[in-house]
Motif scaffolding. Structure first.
Motif, PDB file in Angstrom:
ATOM      1  N   HIS A  63      52.036  17.302   8.168  1.00 20.85           N
ATOM      2  CA  HIS A  63      52.486  17.295   6.774  1.00 20.85           C
ATOM      3  C   HIS A  63      52.156  18.605   6.070  1.00 20.85           C
ATOM      4  O   HIS A  63      52.963  19.115   5.281  1.00 20.85           O
ATOM      5  CB  HIS A  63      51.830  16.131   6.023  1.00 20.85           C
ATOM      6  CG  HIS A  63      52.253  16.034   4.583  1.00 20.85           C
ATOM      7  ND1 HIS A  63      53.515  15.658   4.184  1.00 20.85           N
ATOM      8  CD2 HIS A  63      51.570  16.301   3.429  1.00 20.85           C
ATOM      9  CE1 HIS A  63      53.603  15.680   2.873  1.00 20.85           C
ATOM     10  NE2 HIS A  63      52.434  16.066   2.389  1.00 20.85           N
ATOM     11  N   PHE A  64      50.987  19.177   6.357  1.00 23.23           N
ATOM     12  CA  PHE A  64      50.578  20.396   5.666  1.00 23.23           C
ATOM     13  C   PHE A  64      50.927  21.661   6.447  1.00 23.23           C
ATOM     14  O   PHE A  64      50.638  22.770   5.993  1.00 23.23           O
ATOM     15  CB  PHE A  64      49.072  20.345   5.369  1.00 23.23           C
ATOM     16  CG  PHE A  64      48.714  19.267   4.382  1.00 23.23           C
ATOM     17  CD1 PHE A  64      48.988  19.431   3.037  1.00 23.23           C
ATOM     18  CD2 PHE A  64      48.130  18.081   4.804  1.00 23.23           C
ATOM     19  CE1 PHE A  64      48.681  18.435   2.121  1.00 23.23           C
ATOM     20  CE2 PHE A  64      47.813  17.085   3.906  1.00 23.23           C
ATOM     21  CZ  PHE A  64      48.089  17.259   2.555  1.00 23.23           C
ATOM     22  N   GLU A  69      62.373  24.095  10.803  1.00 22.45           N
ATOM     23  CA  GLU A  69      63.684  23.454  10.879  1.00 22.45           C
ATOM     24  C   GLU A  69      64.069  22.814   9.547  1.00 22.45           C
ATOM     25  O   GLU A  69      65.208  22.947   9.080  1.00 22.45           O
ATOM     26  CB  GLU A  69      63.701  22.393  11.985  1.00 22.45           C
ATOM     27  CG  GLU A  69      63.475  22.934  13.387  1.00 22.45           C
ATOM     28  CD  GLU A  69      61.999  23.087  13.727  1.00 22.45           C
ATOM     29  OE1 GLU A  69      61.136  22.881  12.827  1.00 22.45           O
ATOM     30  OE2 GLU A  69      61.705  23.427  14.879  1.00 22.45           O
ATOM     31  N   LEU A  70      63.110  22.115   8.925  1.00 21.67           N
ATOM     32  CA  LEU A  70      63.389  21.471   7.645  1.00 21.67           C
ATOM     33  C   LEU A  70      63.699  22.509   6.576  1.00 21.67           C
ATOM     34  O   LEU A  70      64.653  22.357   5.798  1.00 21.67           O
ATOM     35  CB  LEU A  70      62.197  20.605   7.223  1.00 21.67           C
ATOM     36  CG  LEU A  70      62.299  19.929   5.859  1.00 21.67           C
ATOM     37  CD1 LEU A  70      63.518  19.021   5.782  1.00 21.67           C
ATOM     38  CD2 LEU A  70      61.023  19.149   5.556  1.00 21.67           C
ATOM     39  N   GLU A  71      62.918  23.577   6.522  1.00 21.78           N
ATOM     40  CA  GLU A  71      63.145  24.613   5.521  1.00 21.78           C
ATOM     41  C   GLU A  71      64.506  25.265   5.706  1.00 21.78           C
ATOM     42  O   GLU A  71      65.220  25.537   4.728  1.00 21.78           O
ATOM     43  CB  GLU A  71      62.034  25.660   5.579  1.00 21.78           C
ATOM     44  CG  GLU A  71      60.685  25.137   5.090  1.00 21.78           C
ATOM     45  CD  GLU A  71      59.627  26.230   5.030  1.00 21.78           C
ATOM     46  OE1 GLU A  71      60.000  27.419   5.006  1.00 21.78           O
ATOM     47  OE2 GLU A  71      58.431  25.888   5.006  1.00 21.78           O
ATOM     48  N   GLN A  72      64.897  25.517   6.953  1.00 21.31           N
ATOM     49  CA  GLN A  72      66.191  26.129   7.225  1.00 21.31           C
ATOM     50  C   GLN A  72      67.329  25.204   6.796  1.00 21.31           C
ATOM     51  O   GLN A  72      68.324  25.638   6.203  1.00 21.31           O
ATOM     52  CB  GLN A  72      66.312  26.453   8.719  1.00 21.31           C
ATOM     53  CG  GLN A  72      67.623  27.131   9.108  1.00 21.31           C
ATOM     54  CD  GLN A  72      67.816  28.462   8.403  1.00 21.31           C
ATOM     55  OE1 GLN A  72      66.902  29.279   8.355  1.00 21.31           O
ATOM     56  NE2 GLN A  72      69.002  28.677   7.837  1.00 21.31           N
ATOM     57  N   THR A  73      67.166  23.914   7.073  1.00 19.75           N
ATOM     58  CA  THR A  73      68.194  22.936   6.695  1.00 19.75           C
ATOM     59  C   THR A  73      68.354  22.873   5.184  1.00 19.75           C
ATOM     60  O   THR A  73      69.481  22.871   4.658  1.00 19.75           O
ATOM     61  CB  THR A  73      67.824  21.540   7.235  1.00 19.75           C
ATOM     62  OG1 THR A  73      67.758  21.591   8.664  1.00 19.75           O
ATOM     63  CG2 THR A  73      68.855  20.510   6.815  1.00 19.75           C
ATOM     64  N   LEU A  74      67.240  22.829   4.466  1.00 17.11           N
ATOM     65  CA  LEU A  74      67.298  22.768   3.006  1.00 17.11           C
ATOM     66  C   LEU A  74      67.880  24.050   2.414  1.00 17.11           C
ATOM     67  O   LEU A  74      68.673  24.011   1.458  1.00 17.11           O
ATOM     68  CB  LEU A  74      65.891  22.521   2.442  1.00 17.11           C
ATOM     69  CG  LEU A  74      65.274  21.156   2.759  1.00 17.11           C
ATOM     70  CD1 LEU A  74      63.816  21.109   2.308  1.00 17.11           C
ATOM     71  CD2 LEU A  74      66.060  20.032   2.097  1.00 17.11           C
ATOM     72  N   GLN A  85      59.499  22.409  -2.974  1.00 12.04           N
ATOM     73  CA  GLN A  85      58.515  21.342  -2.797  1.00 12.04           C
ATOM     74  C   GLN A  85      57.862  21.418  -1.417  1.00 12.04           C
ATOM     75  O   GLN A  85      56.637  21.305  -1.282  1.00 12.04           O
ATOM     76  CB  GLN A  85      59.184  19.979  -2.962  1.00 12.04           C
ATOM     77  CG  GLN A  85      59.479  19.589  -4.397  1.00 12.04           C
ATOM     78  CD  GLN A  85      60.099  18.206  -4.487  1.00 12.04           C
ATOM     79  OE1 GLN A  85      60.873  17.800  -3.620  1.00 12.04           O
ATOM     80  NE2 GLN A  85      59.772  17.474  -5.529  1.00 12.04           N
ATOM     81  N   VAL A  86      58.668  21.613  -0.403  1.00  9.96           N
ATOM     82  CA  VAL A  86      58.168  21.656   0.972  1.00  9.96           C
ATOM     83  C   VAL A  86      57.259  22.861   1.168  1.00  9.96           C
ATOM     84  O   VAL A  86      56.178  22.758   1.768  1.00  9.96           O
ATOM     85  CB  VAL A  86      59.347  21.686   1.966  1.00  9.96           C
ATOM     86  CG1 VAL A  86      58.866  22.009   3.375  1.00  9.96           C
ATOM     87  CG2 VAL A  86      60.083  20.353   1.940  1.00  9.96           C
TER      88      VAL A  86
END
Length: 283
Positions: A63-64, A69-74, A85-86
């Protein structure tokens, strides 16, 4: 100061939800419990944090950690608010991890932090409790430590019938809401409790606590109780917290806390109130 967050417990009161999911990662409204704890540490001026974990706690680290991958998608989707937020979660503080290899109690979990902390005072923040107040609870304790030069712990008044759930103190009030503690008892029977002032999951401890833990025999539940080690300190103060502590250790309190935090959110408040009115009228 450095902060130590014990987060190695099994969370048995929350089964089956905690069979594979750490109780510290259960969401309270829109954030995991432990994120609120770390945000409190940061708001108190702390950015060096050690989390004491155990098996099946890997999701806390994830989590921390950074999520490419998530950042690129967003970013590709143009969801800049979510992306911020991430990234803010990742940038909260410098977080290290160590495992408590056996479940020997809170005192033992804190002892695992000895090398990281060194010979300095440090903060302990339980990973399954959240505090809310005009001044962060941990900052209030740091201020008392700096004034008196001794360990300080957070206190809250609890109903007499609930003292068996907590560590309870006896002490002399040296100024408003600050007590020089003379006795601590872990989970006393109601008729044996020296007061209704309960220890509520936030501590500033001097490094000699490690020697006291080392000298402490297993107590309630066959575990090394931090309360028993605190009793051995030469001096310790209790601070009646100006605010509210939320114990996320049981299901009903967790649910009530989630609702209360949702009511603080402008986007959710009115919708939630209307929904609860409909449910109550239906009952």
């Amino acid at each position: 100061m450095k902060a130590v967050i014990p987060a190695a417990g099994f969370g048995t009161r929350f089964l089956p939800a905690t069979k594979a999911q750490p109780k510290e990662m259960l969401p309270v409204f829109d954030k995991p419990t432990i994120q609120y704890v770390i945000e409190e540490a940061v708001a108190s001026g702390i950015d060096d944090i050690l989390i004491v974990t155990g098996r099946n706690k890997r999701s806390i680290e994830d989590h921390f950690d950074k999520s490419f991958e998530l950042e690129q998608t967003l970013q590709s989707a143009g969801k800049d608010d979510r992306l911020k937020q991430v990234r803010d979660i990742t940038d909260l503080a410098d977080i290290c991890y160590i495992r408590q290899k056996e479940q020997k109690g809170l005192g033992d979990a804190i002892y695992c932090a000895k090398k990281h902390v060194g010979n300095e005072p440090f903060v302990v923040m339980l990973g399954d409790s959240i505090t809310k107040g005009p001044v962060p609870c941990t900052k209030q304790l740091i201020d008392v430590y700096e004034k008196y030069g001794a360990s300080a712990i957070s206190l809250e008044e609890v109903p007499k019938e609930k003292v068996e759930r907590y560590g309870i103190i006896k002490g002399d009030e040296v100024e408003k809401d600050i007590y020089n503690i003379t006795k601590l008892v872990e989970k006393p029977l109601v008729h044996q409790a020296p007061s209704n002032l309960a220890i509520m999951g936030r501590y500033v401890l001097t490094p000699d606590i490690f020697d006291k833990i080392d000298e402490t025999e297993p107590g309630v539940g066959g575990e090394i109780q931090l309360t028993d080690a605190l009793q051995k300190l030469d001096s310790i103060y209790g601070v009646l917290f100006e605010g509210k502590t939320y114990d996320i250790g049981n299901r009903l309190e967790w649910l009530k806390t989630s609702i209360e935090f949702a009511l603080d959110d402008p986007e959710s408040k009115d919708i939630l109130i209307d929904y609860m009115k409909e449910m109550i009228n239906g009952v």
